[in-house]
Design a protein around this motif. Sequence first.
Motif, PDB file in Angstrom:
ATOM      1  N   UNK A   1       0.828  -1.205   0.000  1.00  0.00           N
ATOM      2  CA  UNK A   1       0.000   0.000   0.000  1.00  0.00           C
ATOM      3  C   UNK A   1       0.861   1.252   0.000  1.00  0.00           C
ATOM      4  N   UNK A   2       1.910   1.236   0.765  1.00  0.00           N
ATOM      5  CA  UNK A   2       2.833   2.373   0.840  1.00  0.00           C
ATOM      6  C   UNK A   2       3.444   2.666  -0.525  1.00  0.00           C
ATOM      7  N   UNK A   3       3.867   1.611  -1.211  1.00  0.00           N
ATOM      8  CA  UNK A   3       4.483   1.793  -2.523  1.00  0.00           C
ATOM      9  C   UNK A   3       3.489   2.309  -3.555  1.00  0.00           C
ATOM     10  N   UNK A   4       2.274   1.798  -3.527  1.00  0.00           N
ATOM     11  CA  UNK A   4       1.273   2.228  -4.498  1.00  0.00           C
ATOM     12  C   UNK A   4       0.919   3.702  -4.329  1.00  0.00           C
ATOM     13  N   UNK A   5       0.990   4.196  -3.084  1.00  0.00           N
ATOM     14  CA  UNK A   5       0.707   5.617  -2.836  1.00  0.00           C
ATOM     15  C   UNK A   5       1.817   6.512  -3.367  1.00  0.00           C
TER      16      UNK A   5
END
Length: 273
Positions: free
Chosen positions: A92-96
């Motif tokens: 999730x962190x990377x996708x943001x």
Amino acid sequence: MRFLCLPGAYGSAKNFRVQLGPLADELERRGLGTFVYTQGSHEVDPPAGWEDYFGARPLYRFLDTRRGDTFESLRRLRHMPYSINAEDAMRMFQECGGGEDWHQLVWREAMDDVRKTLDENPDVDAIIGYSEGAMVGSSIVVEEAVRAQETGCERQIKFAIFISGSPPLKFEGNNRLVAQLADQAGEVIDIPTFHIFGCNDAFLGGAVALYNVCNRNNATMFDHGLGHIVPRDAENVRLLSDVLEGLIPKVESQYEEEGAEELEEPDVTEEGW
């Protein structure tokens, strides 16, 4: 062992020497380690509102974050929900963070800088990395393993201590970096590791994700019960030193035995002459 010490973001070699001082002094007193300190090559200003948090200036990062909001990635990670597992949180962190176009070049430069420091200090055989320094250090360990497999070159780092870390990164596509996660990459760090973190750390998911890609038979965890810090209080320093007093001699003995095996002459028979 001789440790290369890698500070966190907005740190410095000087400040990390102070942060790590109580533990490093105790380990040195017990004859368990000596220490070499380095820092990132990019001088940075602390984020607005955090001017007094990171210690005396100048401050540095391993990553060149002059483009964009240098604190945005930390804000994203702090808001990851605790209800999901570490790997999903990291995804999730990377996708943001989509759309950032400087990753691969910046990361390669950071890795090369640390590699140069290791080459200049051939007696270093272990790493202590805190936060961003742990992410860089874990990636160096993985890169060394790949290089050894491809070229037969001896690996320099035999043991790693990760404090409030996050998993190693790898290249993906033309210009992206992604974390190596256990449910995709499996075990990517096989050397003995010691993971120090606090249950109240806002970035706990990163530390757990790093632990999960390490060999469980060689990985030890220690929860100091605090936040995203290098523990300095007397009780935690004593407990950490006690654990390391058991771990470090085992690591040294393991590699001494492996070195002795490599030096043993092969059996020679008459047919072999």
